[in-house]
Every structure is written in C-alpha cells, then in structure tokens.
Design an enzyme around this catalytic site. Structure first.
Site, PDB file in Angstrom:
ATOM      1  N   ALA A   1       5.850  -1.271   4.136  1.00 54.33           N
ATOM      2  CA  ALA A   1       5.585   0.037   4.736  1.00 54.33           C
ATOM      3  C   ALA A   1       4.726   0.891   3.804  1.00 54.33           C
ATOM      4  O   ALA A   1       3.747   1.514   4.238  1.00 54.33           O
ATOM      5  CB  ALA A   1       6.892   0.747   5.052  1.00 54.33           C
ATOM      6  N   TYR A   2       5.079   0.918   2.549  1.00 49.79           N
ATOM      7  CA  TYR A   2       4.316   1.698   1.582  1.00 49.79           C
ATOM      8  C   TYR A   2       2.884   1.187   1.494  1.00 49.79           C
ATOM      9  O   TYR A   2       1.919   1.972   1.533  1.00 49.79           O
ATOM     10  CB  TYR A   2       4.993   1.631   0.215  1.00 49.79           C
ATOM     11  CG  TYR A   2       4.350   2.508  -0.836  1.00 49.79           C
ATOM     12  CD1 TYR A   2       4.594   3.878  -0.877  1.00 49.79           C
ATOM     13  CD2 TYR A   2       3.486   1.974  -1.789  1.00 49.79           C
ATOM     14  CE1 TYR A   2       4.007   4.692  -1.832  1.00 49.79           C
ATOM     15  CE2 TYR A   2       2.892   2.776  -2.750  1.00 49.79           C
ATOM     16  CZ  TYR A   2       3.156   4.135  -2.765  1.00 49.79           C
ATOM     17  OH  TYR A   2       2.563   4.933  -3.706  1.00 49.79           O
ATOM     18  N   SER A   3       2.715  -0.128   1.392  1.00 53.08           N
ATOM     19  CA  SER A   3       1.382  -0.712   1.272  1.00 53.08           C
ATOM     20  C   SER A   3       0.535  -0.419   2.495  1.00 53.08           C
ATOM     21  O   SER A   3      -0.640  -0.036   2.383  1.00 53.08           O
ATOM     22  CB  SER A   3       1.493  -2.230   1.060  1.00 53.08           C
ATOM     23  OG  SER A   3       2.202  -2.543  -0.125  1.00 53.08           O
TER      24      SER A   3
ATOM     25  N   SER B   1       0.943   2.015   4.714  1.00 51.20           N
ATOM     26  CA  SER B   1       0.651   3.448   4.834  1.00 51.20           C
ATOM     27  C   SER B   1      -0.493   3.851   3.911  1.00 51.20           C
ATOM     28  O   SER B   1      -1.372   4.638   4.301  1.00 51.20           O
ATOM     29  CB  SER B   1       1.904   4.284   4.536  1.00 51.20           C
ATOM     30  OG  SER B   1       2.269   4.219   3.166  1.00 51.20           O
ATOM     31  N   LYS B   2      -0.521   3.307   2.708  1.00 52.63           N
ATOM     32  CA  LYS B   2      -1.573   3.664   1.764  1.00 52.63           C
ATOM     33  C   LYS B   2      -2.912   3.024   2.140  1.00 52.63           C
ATOM     34  O   LYS B   2      -3.976   3.613   1.896  1.00 52.63           O
ATOM     35  CB  LYS B   2      -1.165   3.274   0.344  1.00 52.63           C
ATOM     36  CG  LYS B   2       0.036   4.054  -0.182  1.00 52.63           C
ATOM     37  CD  LYS B   2      -0.204   5.562  -0.161  1.00 52.63           C
ATOM     38  CE  LYS B   2       0.924   6.336  -0.810  1.00 52.63           C
ATOM     39  NZ  LYS B   2       0.674   7.797  -0.857  1.00 52.63           N
TER      40      LYS B   2
END
Length: 250
Positions: free
Chosen positions: A156-158, A160-161
């Site tokens: 999710a973090y990857s 989103s960025k």
C-alpha cells in the site's frame, strides 16, 4: 545553513506538526516565509506552534487531508489570513502495516491511499487556483524511493507513493506554461516518528539497500525542499529529486 530567499511567501505544510513537516516549516520560516501547519493532532500542532512562532508567522489548523471538504475550507481560511498561498508542501503520510499483500487489511489499504495519495490530490485541487491568481506557485510532494522500486511487504505504501510520483508529473506538465512548478522528492529512510509503526526487520531491509548505510535527517530533506520552493527552482517541473544516500538508481 545556506540562506534562501522566501521573503513574503505563504506556505501550507501538511503533516506540519512533527517530523519532516515540522523541520520544513522551520526552514521556510528561517527563510522569510509565513507557514500554515495542517495536521490531525491538536496537541502536536500546539507544541509545534509554540516552538516555531518565534521564527515568524505560524497558523495552525486541524485538517484531515483525506476529507476534501475539510481541505477546501482550510485553504480558503489560509488564503484569507495570509492574503494568498504561494507554496504547498505535502508531507502528511502514514506507513500502513508491513505484511504480505495477500494478508493486507482492506481497511488499512484504503486508509493509506486516502492519506498518502488522495490527500495530495485534494490539496493540489484546492490550492492550485490560489496560485493561479498570482501566476506563481511551488508545490513539493513527498513521495519515497519505495514508490520507484516497491518495497516488499509494504504494497500500500509503495503503490501510494508511486501514485504521488505520477500525479506530480501529470500536474507539472499541465502547469508548465504558468509560473507554478510541481516537483516531488523521493527520500529513502528518514529518521522521523513515522518509523515507530515500521518493524525493525523492514527498517533493516531498507538500510541495507542504502550505500551510505544510514538514515537521512529531517534537516537534509528540509534543505532540499527549501530550494525547490525558491524562485531559483524555475526550470524543473514534474521532476523527481532523490534523497536516498545513494540507493536510487534511476
């Protein structure tokens, strides 16, 4: 510290109550800007305002960037108080959890997207019109090397960025013939409170990929943000600035 000329610039900093956002606010104030700090924690904002106010004008607002109506109202208030908005620094973000994609909680996935990606869409959509009024603006989005490479167990973090990088490139091209510049900074691991939600194993994985063998500091990222906010950053838009200790390869 190198001197930057941000005299009379009016800045909105999301996630401005602590970590990178706080350090960026300090650097901009030292360079002559006025700052509006947006965060979701009232106590954090109060502490930040007390610490930063001796440096210059500081306005604080409780703003959830995942709520467009709240962002729109907050932008209107800042413009009314400061007489306009020149700078937008999107540093609000959440890490989510470290777990394989097949086990990733749906609610956490949505929360990460809503803050990290939708939040930046919301702030840009609400604030760009204020910049267009004076045909000047600097938007600096904080992404991550994870958005370029993809960190395992951090889908999710990857994602989103990576979305933030794409949004920056798109908006930068849209506004290229105006006086507004839109750029993104991709740090590797920066030592902030956000790491409290990241496992030691994940931190070790990320540090092992950094040739300098250390985390970056909030002062290092605030120095880069300060320059990207300046008039001197005139020919870069839709650009990706790495701050990775040598990790980034493209």
């Amino acid at each position: 510290m190198n001197q930057l000329d941000l005299q009379n610039r009016r800045a909105v900093i999301t996630g401005g109550g602590r970590g990178m956002g706080f350090a960026i606010a300090k650097r901009l104030l030292q360079s002559g800007a006025s700052v509006a700090l947006w965060d979701v924690d009232q106590d954090t904002l109060k502490t930040a305002k007390e610490a930063l106010s001796p440096l210059g004008p500081v306005h604080t607002q409780i703003v959830d960037v995942s709520d467009y109506a709240a962002v729109e109202a907050a932008a209107k208030k800042v413009s009314s108080i400061f007489g306009g908005i020149d700078l937008l620094i999107n540093s609000a973000g959440i890490a989510g959890v470290n777990t394989p994609l097949v086990d990733y909680p749906l609610q956490t996935w949505n929360a990460v997207m809503n803050v990290n990606l939708n939040g930046i869409f919301h702030t840009c959509r609400a604030i760009v019109p204020y910049m267009q009024e004076n045909d000047f603006g600097r938007i600096v989005n904080i992404a991550s090397v994870a958005g370029k490479e993809g960190n395992p167990n951090a889908s999710a973090y990857s994602v989103s960025k990576a979305g933030v990088i794409g949004l920056t490139k798109s908006l930068g091209k849209e506004l290229a013939l105006t006086g507004i510049r839109v750029n993104v900074i991709c740090p590797a691991v920066i030592k902030t409170e956000m790491l409290e939600n990241v496992t030691e194993e994940q931190i070790g994985y990320m540090l092992a990929k950094i040739p300098q063998g250390r985390m970056g500091t909030v002062d290092e990222i605030s120095a880069m943000v300060g320059w990207v906010c300046s008039d001197e950053c005139s020919y870069s838009t839709g650009a990706v600035f790495d701050l990775s200790g040598g990790r980034a390869t493209y």
